[in-house]
Design a protein around this motif. Structure first.
Motif, short mmCIF file in Angstrom:
data_model
loop_
_atom_site.label_atom_id
_atom_site.label_comp_id
_atom_site.label_asym_id
_atom_site.label_seq_id
_atom_site.Cartn_x
_atom_site.Cartn_y
_atom_site.Cartn_z
N PRO A 313 0.80 -1.22 0.00
CA PRO A 313 0.00 0.00 0.00
C PRO A 313 0.84 1.28 0.00
N GLU A 314 2.12 1.17 0.35
CA GLU A 314 2.97 2.38 0.38
C GLU A 314 3.31 2.89 -1.01
N VAL A 315 3.18 2.04 -2.02
CA VAL A 315 3.53 2.49 -3.36
C VAL A 315 2.26 2.63 -4.20
N GLU A 316 2.33 3.54 -5.16
CA GLU A 316 1.17 3.77 -6.03
C GLU A 316 1.50 3.23 -7.43
N ALA A 317 0.69 2.30 -7.88
CA ALA A 317 0.89 1.81 -9.26
C ALA A 317 0.20 2.79 -10.20
N ILE A 318 0.98 3.42 -11.08
CA ILE A 318 0.37 4.42 -11.96
C ILE A 318 0.04 3.85 -13.34
N THR A 319 0.46 2.64 -13.61
CA THR A 319 0.16 2.00 -14.89
C THR A 319 -1.32 1.62 -14.93
N PRO A 320 -2.00 1.86 -16.07
CA PRO A 320 -3.42 1.54 -16.13
C PRO A 320 -3.72 0.07 -15.84
N ARG A 321 -4.81 -0.14 -15.11
CA ARG A 321 -5.23 -1.52 -14.83
C ARG A 321 -5.99 -2.11 -16.01
N ASP A 322 -6.61 -1.25 -16.78
CA ASP A 322 -7.33 -1.70 -17.97
C ASP A 322 -6.32 -2.28 -18.96
N PRO A 323 -6.45 -3.60 -19.30
CA PRO A 323 -5.43 -4.22 -20.16
C PRO A 323 -5.30 -3.53 -21.51
N ARG A 325 -5.26 -0.50 -22.06
CA ARG A 325 -4.49 0.73 -21.87
C ARG A 325 -3.08 0.49 -21.34
N ARG A 326 -2.73 -0.81 -21.21
CA ARG A 326 -1.47 -1.14 -20.54
C ARG A 326 -0.40 -1.59 -21.54
N GLY A 327 0.83 -1.16 -21.32
CA GLY A 327 1.94 -1.66 -22.13
C GLY A 327 2.56 -2.89 -21.48
N GLY A 328 3.88 -3.00 -21.53
CA GLY A 328 4.54 -4.20 -21.04
C GLY A 328 5.19 -4.07 -19.68
N HIS A 329 5.25 -2.84 -19.15
CA HIS A 329 5.87 -2.71 -17.83
C HIS A 329 4.90 -2.06 -16.84
N VAL A 330 5.27 -2.15 -15.58
CA VAL A 330 4.46 -1.55 -14.51
C VAL A 330 5.32 -0.50 -13.82
N ALA A 331 4.74 0.71 -13.66
CA ALA A 331 5.47 1.79 -13.00
C ALA A 331 4.87 2.03 -11.62
N LEU A 332 5.74 2.05 -10.62
CA LEU A 332 5.31 2.26 -9.24
C LEU A 332 5.88 3.58 -8.75
N ARG A 333 5.03 4.35 -8.12
CA ARG A 333 5.50 5.64 -7.60
C ARG A 333 5.80 5.55 -6.11
N HIS A 334 6.97 6.04 -5.74
CA HIS A 334 7.35 6.09 -4.33
C HIS A 334 8.42 7.19 -4.20
N PRO A 356 11.40 11.67 -11.07
CA PRO A 356 11.99 11.67 -9.75
C PRO A 356 11.57 10.48 -8.89
N ASP A 357 10.47 9.83 -9.20
CA ASP A 357 9.91 8.93 -8.19
C ASP A 357 9.32 7.64 -8.76
N LEU A 358 9.79 7.20 -9.92
CA LEU A 358 9.21 5.98 -10.51
C LEU A 358 10.18 4.80 -10.47
N LEU A 359 9.58 3.66 -10.13
CA LEU A 359 10.28 2.39 -10.18
C LEU A 359 9.59 1.61 -11.29
N ARG A 360 10.34 1.15 -12.29
CA ARG A 360 9.71 0.40 -13.37
C ARG A 360 10.08 -1.08 -13.28
N LEU A 361 9.08 -1.94 -13.45
CA LEU A 361 9.30 -3.39 -13.41
C LEU A 361 8.65 -3.98 -14.66
N ALA A 362 9.42 -4.74 -15.41
CA ALA A 362 8.87 -5.34 -16.63
C ALA A 362 8.96 -6.87 -16.56
#
Ligand code: PLP
Length: 403
Positions: A313-323, A325-334, A356-362
């Motif tokens: 819950p401490e991180v915000e996923a900013i990548t769209p949940r709608d498939p 609208r989604r690309g291949g990676h997930v960006a988390l804001r913290h 400044p504040d994105l963590l990307r995971l693919a």
């Protein structure tokens, strides 16, 4: 399903590799192809050009399948920035009032540098849509449509945004650009190899991409260029002898006769050893098919997004949940994304960080699996529970940064 049967075709670095959206890992197929081309160089010297000549052209059908185009509309060549300059040199010839180029304020910087150099050259406006501050990250197509006036010559957009991993509606944006009398170009860096495209049917005018991310072509492998058939009668923007008609290229005529379609937009001699990496890597996509890659990719990113909601819950996923609208990676804001990215690497999980504040995971369909996703989430949970461990260690540390 937890895994496509392709992981064994990859030579993965140690750890859990989730950075294939920056640099795709090596494949056995790329190694074999590069070794083969090296042996040709060794044994045949200049005579090897008998086989290498036309190698780029032979990869066109496979690339065309990845971007939804006819083979004559694509060519592996150059890199994103170089190809964008070439496209602008050929397609951006503003006259009268129609001069502006519209792009996203958060477009990848290199694209903005190239676009701005051309609008400045023509005394025109580079009209940027959306902010470039921290909020909001997501793009609304309506905002782009709203600035497509009679003074706009071109619209330049990503197929998937490099920060948030949002997929844009290219069919809609193409209709809007054309209705406004502009052409549309696309940066497909973060979509090629991750999801299917329909460039020709959507009517997209031009596109560029690299091969070192989801295509796994290798660092610096030639990128690609797409040009809709409606533009094939145009002269290439930056003509060179490699774009000359192949049948007469070596007659060394002083005037340029273009090769067929997008191939005319090649400039100089292709880097054969780097092209071989792409040659090998493309063979995998030919076998598995981009639709299967996309299906599995969506399962993996959905699993990651769900786990983030439930456990982080401490991180915000900013990548769209709608498939859609989604690309291949997930960006988390913290706020401490950079330090977290470094700490994850130290734990053997390889993400990346965008300031400044994105963590990307693919999690990539071809070689990652459910366990990789779970491992990344477990590692993040452990780090967030024990901030002393990474906040101290992270001060000033350098993260090896790749595009
Ligand atoms: C979205 C995007 N556009 C452009 C570029 C620049 O590409 P190149 O270095 O191939 O010109 C990159 C590089 O990673 C990128 O991610």
């Amino acid at each position: 399903m937890t895994r496509l049967p392709w992981r064994e075709s990859f030579l993965l670095p140690t750890g859990t590799y989730l950075d294939g959206n920056s640099l795709g890992p090596a494949t056995l197929a790329a190694r074999t192809a590069i070794e083969r081309r090296f042996r040709q160089w060794h044994h045949h010297g200049v005579g090897a050009w008998d086989d290498w000549f036309g190698l780029a052209e032979r990869l066109r059908p496979a690339l065309a399948r990845l971007v939804g185009a006819h083979p004559d509309e694509v060519v592996p060549t150059g890199g994103i920035t170089v190809n964008l300059h070439a496209l602008l040199a050929g397609l951006y010839r503003p006259d009268g009032e129609r001069r502006a180029i519209v792009a996203l304020a958060r477009e990848f910087p290199s694209d903005l540098y190239a676009l701005r150099s051309w609008t400045e050259r023509h005394g025109a406006e580079l009209r940027l849509v959306g902010g470039d501050g921290p909020e909001p990250e997501l793009v609304d197509e309506a905002e782009i449509e709203a600035v497509l006036g009679a003074d706009v010559a071109a619209l330049w957009v990503p197929a998937v945004t490099y920060r948030a991993g949002q997929r844009l509606d290219l069919a809609r944006l193409t209709r809007a650009a054309h209705a406004a009398g502009a052409w549309i170009g696309v940066d497909a860096a973060h979509s090629i190899g991750a999801l299917p495209h329909a460039f020709h049917d959507d009517g997209v005018d031009a596109a560029v991409w690299c091969s070192y991310k989801y295509l796994n072509g290798g660092p610096g492998a030639p990128g690609g260029l797409y040009l809709h058939r409606r533009h094939h009668a145009r002269d290439p923007g930056l003509p060179g002898w490699w774009g000359h008609d192949k049948g007469t290229q070596f007659e060394m005529r002083p005037t340029f006769a273009p090769a067929e379609g997008a191939a005319a937009w090649q400039i100089g001699t292709p880097p054969i050893l780097a092209l071989a990496g792409l040659e090998g890597a493309l063979a995998i996509f030919e076998e598995v098919g981009i639709d299967a890659v996309r299906e599995r990719s969506l399962e993996l990113t959905a699993r990651l997004l769900e786990a983030v909601t439930e456990r982080l819950p401490e991180v915000e996923a900013i990548t769209p949940r709608d498939p859609v609208r989604r690309g291949g990676h997930v960006a988390l804001r913290h706020d401490s994304a950079r330090a977290l990215s470094q700490a994850l690497r130290a734990e053997g999980v390889i993400p990346d960080h965008r300031p400044p504040d994105l963590l990307r995971l693919a999690p990539v369909a071809l070689y990652n699996d459910d366990a990789d996703v779970d491992r990344a989430v477990d590692a993040l949970r452990t780090l967030l529970d024990d901030p002393g461990r990474w906040r101290l260690g992270a001060a000033g540390g350098a993260e090896p940064s790749v595009p």
